[in-house]
Scaffold this active site. Structure first.
Site, PDB file in Angstrom:
ATOM      1  N   HIS A   1      54.169  64.734  20.257  1.00  0.00           N
ATOM      2  CA  HIS A   1      53.266  63.577  20.198  1.00  0.00           C
ATOM      3  C   HIS A   1      52.028  63.855  21.030  1.00  0.00           C
ATOM      4  CE1 HIS A   1      55.360  63.164  24.017  1.00  0.00           C
ATOM      5  NE2 HIS A   1      54.235  62.583  24.425  1.00  0.00           N
TER       6      HIS A   1
ATOM      7  N   HIS B   1      46.032  66.194  24.314  1.00  0.00           N
ATOM      8  CA  HIS B   1      46.840  67.411  24.242  1.00  0.00           C
ATOM      9  C   HIS B   1      48.242  67.094  23.734  1.00  0.00           C
ATOM     10  CE1 HIS B   1      48.251  65.841  28.109  1.00  0.00           C
ATOM     11  NE2 HIS B   1      49.312  66.625  27.972  1.00  0.00           N
TER      12      HIS B   1
END
Ligand code: 2AM
Length: 176
Positions: free
Chosen positions: A45, A127
């Site tokens: 995720h 990120h």
């Protein structure tokens, strides 16, 4: 009566299973170079806002904040793989943060702060963590082309155990 134990919560965007599987396969290739622990496909995720420990009674208020935050769907291209020495993490991210992703992260931050929630102090850094406890790689393999269609935000509860984190999606918020 004692208050309910807090939940560790964060808001994120979650990839479709085929993107998660491709990222997981890439991470297993990178692992040959730098070792470390590969993130399970189901756990991949990108965090938009990390809230940390929150009383479950505050979850409805938190969900209202997410509904108030304006945001639109967009494509997120993960083009770069990098290594963070300080956390020993290998991650993938966009070369430039899509304006729509930055906008939704900014809108969430504003709504959360207005409602009295404390979010992380670090600047938003888009990120996707793919390996933890990795060694500094000499060279990372190139990433496949992965056009990730971002069309919802998810509110997630993280539970830590000796085998790692497990995540449960508590609520989904579609983007316009
Ligand atoms: P990471 O992948 O860089 O560790 C669930 O833990 C998610 O919240 C992960 O995406 C994690 O980022 C992020 N996270 C965990 N602790 C955090 C913290 N103290 N500040 C910001 N983000 C955090």
């Amino acid at each position: 009566m004692s208050a309910a134990a807090p939940w560790r919560l964060f808001l994120a965007v979650w990839p479709a299973p085929e993107i998660a599987m491709a990222l997981n396969a890439w991470a297993r290739t990178a692992q040959v170079e730098c070792g470390g622990r590969v993130t399970l496909a189901a756990n991949i995720h990108l965090t938009l806002a990390f809230l940390g420990d929150i009383s479950p009674e505050r979850v409805p208020r938190l969900a209202d904040c997410v509904r108030r935050a304006d945001g639109s769907g967009h494509v997120l291209a993960l083009e770069e793989a990098r290594y963070w020495k300080h956390s020993r993490v290998v991650w993938a991210g966009p070369r430039e943060i899509p304006p729509a992703l930055a906008a939704v992260a900014g809108a969430l931050e504003r709504e959360l702060v207005l409602a009295g929630f404390t979010t992380e102090a670090r600047e938003f850094n888009a990120h996707v963590t793919l390996l933890r406890m990795a060694r500094l790689p000499r060279l990372l393999p190139s990433l496949p082309s992965l056009p990730w269609q971002v069309d919802e935000i998810v509110l997630v509860r993280s539970q830590l155990s000796s085998t790692g984190s497990s995540y449960a999606v508590l609520e989904r918020f579609p983007l316009a």
